[in-house]
Enzyme design. Sequence first.
Site, PDB file in Angstrom:
ATOM      1  N   HIS A 150      42.011  41.905   7.763  1.00 35.01           N
ATOM      2  CA  HIS A 150      42.551  42.158   6.415  1.00 35.01           C
ATOM      3  C   HIS A 150      42.826  43.648   6.187  1.00 35.01           C
ATOM      4  O   HIS A 150      42.659  44.143   5.074  1.00 35.01           O
ATOM      5  CB  HIS A 150      41.592  41.639   5.341  1.00 35.01           C
ATOM      6  CG  HIS A 150      41.514  40.142   5.296  1.00 35.01           C
ATOM      7  ND1 HIS A 150      42.473  39.363   4.693  1.00 35.01           N
ATOM      8  CD2 HIS A 150      40.580  39.280   5.790  1.00 35.01           C
ATOM      9  CE1 HIS A 150      42.130  38.077   4.807  1.00 35.01           C
ATOM     10  NE2 HIS A 150      40.993  38.003   5.480  1.00 35.01           N
ATOM     11  N   ASP A 198      35.509  38.987   7.172  1.00 33.39           N
ATOM     12  CA  ASP A 198      35.984  37.609   7.236  1.00 33.39           C
ATOM     13  C   ASP A 198      37.317  37.488   7.952  1.00 33.39           C
ATOM     14  O   ASP A 198      38.105  38.427   8.007  1.00 33.39           O
ATOM     15  CB  ASP A 198      36.106  37.027   5.818  1.00 33.39           C
ATOM     16  CG  ASP A 198      37.088  37.813   4.956  1.00 33.39           C
ATOM     17  OD1 ASP A 198      37.037  39.057   4.998  1.00 33.39           O
ATOM     18  OD2 ASP A 198      37.905  37.203   4.247  1.00 33.39           O
ATOM     19  N   GLU A 199      37.567  36.323   8.496  1.00 34.44           N
ATOM     20  CA  GLU A 199      38.861  35.903   9.028  1.00 34.44           C
ATOM     21  C   GLU A 199      39.477  36.923   9.988  1.00 34.44           C
ATOM     22  O   GLU A 199      40.648  37.276   9.896  1.00 34.44           O
ATOM     23  CB  GLU A 199      39.839  35.614   7.880  1.00 34.44           C
ATOM     24  CG  GLU A 199      39.371  34.471   6.978  1.00 34.44           C
ATOM     25  CD  GLU A 199      40.333  34.175   5.851  1.00 34.44           C
ATOM     26  OE1 GLU A 199      40.446  33.010   5.454  1.00 34.44           O
ATOM     27  OE2 GLU A 199      40.978  35.126   5.347  1.00 34.44           O
ATOM     28  N   VAL A 200      38.694  37.356  10.951  1.00 33.49           N
ATOM     29  CA  VAL A 200      39.186  38.340  11.925  1.00 33.49           C
ATOM     30  C   VAL A 200      39.892  37.618  13.075  1.00 33.49           C
ATOM     31  O   VAL A 200      39.316  36.738  13.715  1.00 33.49           O
ATOM     32  CB  VAL A 200      38.015  39.179  12.492  1.00 33.49           C
ATOM     33  CG1 VAL A 200      38.538  40.201  13.495  1.00 33.49           C
ATOM     34  CG2 VAL A 200      37.254  39.854  11.364  1.00 33.49           C
TER      35      VAL A 200
END
Length: 881
Positions: free
Chosen positions: A453, A539-541
């Site tokens: 992100h 998160d969400e790497v």
Amino acid sequence: MEDEGGIPQLNQEELDELAATLDIQYAILDNLTGGHDTYTAAITIANKGETQLQFGNWAIYFSHIRMIEPEHLPCKGGVNLPGGLNLCHINGCLFQLKPTPLFLPVRKGESIIIPIKGQYYSVSRTDIFPNWYIAADGLTPKVIACTANETLDFVAAFDKPWKWKRFDYIAANGKARYDFYDPYSPDIRFKKNDTEDLGKAGKLVLPTPARICMTDSDSPKELQFDARKWLIYSDMLFQKEASYLAGKIGASAVTTNTSEPSTCSVILTQGDISVNVHDKHLHNTEAYHLQVDGQKQQVHISARTSSGIFWGIQTLLSMTTNGTLPVVSIQDAPRLSHRGNHVDVARNFHCKETIMRLLEVMASYKLNVLHLHLTDDEGWRIQIPGLEELTEHSSKRSHDLMEESSLLPLLGSGPTACPPGSGYFTVQDYQEILMFAAERHIEVIPEIDMPGHCHAAIRAMQARYARLKAAGDDVAAEEYLLSDRLASVHTVQSVQMFSENSLNPGLPSTFQFIRKVMQEIQALHKDIQPLRVFHLGGDEVPYQAWEESPACRWLIETGEVASFKDLMTYFVLKVAEIAKDLCLSVSAWQDGIVYQCHPFPRSDFPNKEVFVCAWKNVWETGRAGDIFKLANAAYKVIMTPGTHMYFDHPQEPDPEERGLYWACRYTDTRKVFEFAPQNLFSNADVRLTGEPITSEDLKEMLFDPDFEPLEKPGNIVGLQGQLWTEVIRTAEQFDNMVYPRLLALAERAWHEAEWEHLSRDNGQRKKEQEEDWRDFSNTLGYKELGRLDACSVKYYLPPPGGRCVFCRLSQKGLLELNCQIPGLPIMYCFNLEGDQDWKTYFKPLDVSGSEMIYLRTCSNDGKRVSRTIKMMLGNKESESK
């Protein structure tokens, strides 16, 4: 006009006319035929102007929440669609439609239909972003007028089941996967709203105090509370709280050091307070006692700390009605120390005033943590002294496809740099937020999301690199560079379709950047609210992106990191070490700490405390149990469950309701209210499909070999709501999504109800829960929503339900109406054409001979209304507008 290659060129006047007269329509055609993988849609472009739309140098740009043509995109050069148009994925959610030489002219009165496939499914109007625009080289791009509104009128109706359902197919494991959800009819809504209308508030205070003792029969039941005649006396420790109360009620504040309390006084004193609730001895720093003495005309609030005094003041303010106070004794303390709300200001920027209004309401309901998500791929929203490009470049979104001066115009922000796509908190703005929060005993936890992100940060530091490189300062140029200049390709994409969105753990400059940002934010907090916790995101790497980096490969080859799968651990612990050097604890999202179903060893972290926001609880995935694993591993767990506490999800399973729906199809106020934090699996209600989870299903989850029972419940320290803002652009949309769900969150974070520890299938639990909801919902409608009206909060108004019954006595058809929140006015109208004659509903209506009726809920102040519902009186069919 044509260029040297013979390609027709638009001039500005022609482009402006096309923007004003092109008519775009986006229609979902079928979510079901493609199984889970794809859905079909169509974009229609009609020409209503004089300028011919023909092959040339123009292109149309639009944001799309799903990947389009996923079998072909992303790829360089795009994909050619029927009709002579090329579709190209730029980055993130931005797409480009441009004509090829095969494009046939679209003259006035003509149109072209462009069939497309989207990834997965799309069942909500708000999945489609506004502000599509047309651009041409050398000209000023312009928004296509028909797309430039928040009503999203250019999106066709979701009027068939295959448009509003997400899936209907047989999965690879042989199990059917069918979407059980349909939009509510008024009749279904009426049944769901079947709660007794008490005609008054059911609770004295929200959130519900631990112990309330009303006066005995021989004493006055209430006393007059005329602020002009009352004084406030306080210990020196509570002077700030006394001043706050004085400002709220217009009274004078006096310390006990200068005078003796008299009648008509509020007395704030320090005391050693404890509360016994459910056989638990709550002896915490936020406990308070409040006594309204009808004989002495005094209010006593005592607590051990200023926080406890402040929460007692909030109870006093809540109880004050029309200049009177009930004579009552209250002993109170919170069940959880972290009672928070998360707000994403990165996807779409929300200004200081909106955040302060949120803080005011949070304080009123004893929420004490604002988790502020300040950065993401789509924007950097906090000024960092010394790193000016972070806001000069990456707080803006505009039509800059090379992202040299700004980020791309993502999430429908349009071609010009203006709110909500653009904006940031200056140092002064941020510190004003901190001061406002500190006065209300709310801790602000800033989040700088990393290592994923981070597209905004990466592009900003590339802009800084280019500026300093041009000035000849090569050393300074590389000081905070976040991307590997030797990596020539970026093929790996994040969940949100970004390439180049992850910080590079192979570069020392990455960690220099993180230390600089952390130090500057700590300095902003220092003299106002000293920073205690830094939230690093996590998160969400898209881990595979690191395999494209020579710098990361070098870490592996030299043995500093064992393998690519260990890079995340390496990164997180390096950040934690920086935080420890600055005497900070750290916090992260669940997937920043849990890798391949197992948490990193807590002993690897040097920090005093490590907090984890546990959000991945979609029941059938088996990840809800991570909460127990984390608590058992000595992490401090904040419950942030996607199924119940994500306020960016719709409030009904209806295409007309705003919101995303990845964790569940909807989350209404009642669902938030019924969440039991300390009985996690009792909340397992339905699968993503809407299919009920049975007791047998639950046993399978709990007897999974990877499941770990909770051994250290004391490490579950908080409950938090989340507001992500991909589809939330305006202040009114913000309020609609947060309130009144925030009040239900506050109730559960502060107060432990009797029914919570009973089994999910226990009939007594359901009975007590229904009674508790009855009292809570009546309190919303008859009291608390009026307080929000007074604060100009534009909370969500649930549409009414309706049921037709035949009265044998009168031989008439009668229509009964109700609302999820009793006490809100319900209005009806038989004709929306011409002069609309809206009337207020008081009793069952005689609808004999009528074919349809329109219904809506109204706020008590009469200023706002809900969605309008059309009800067919003969066959109960309905639709909403």
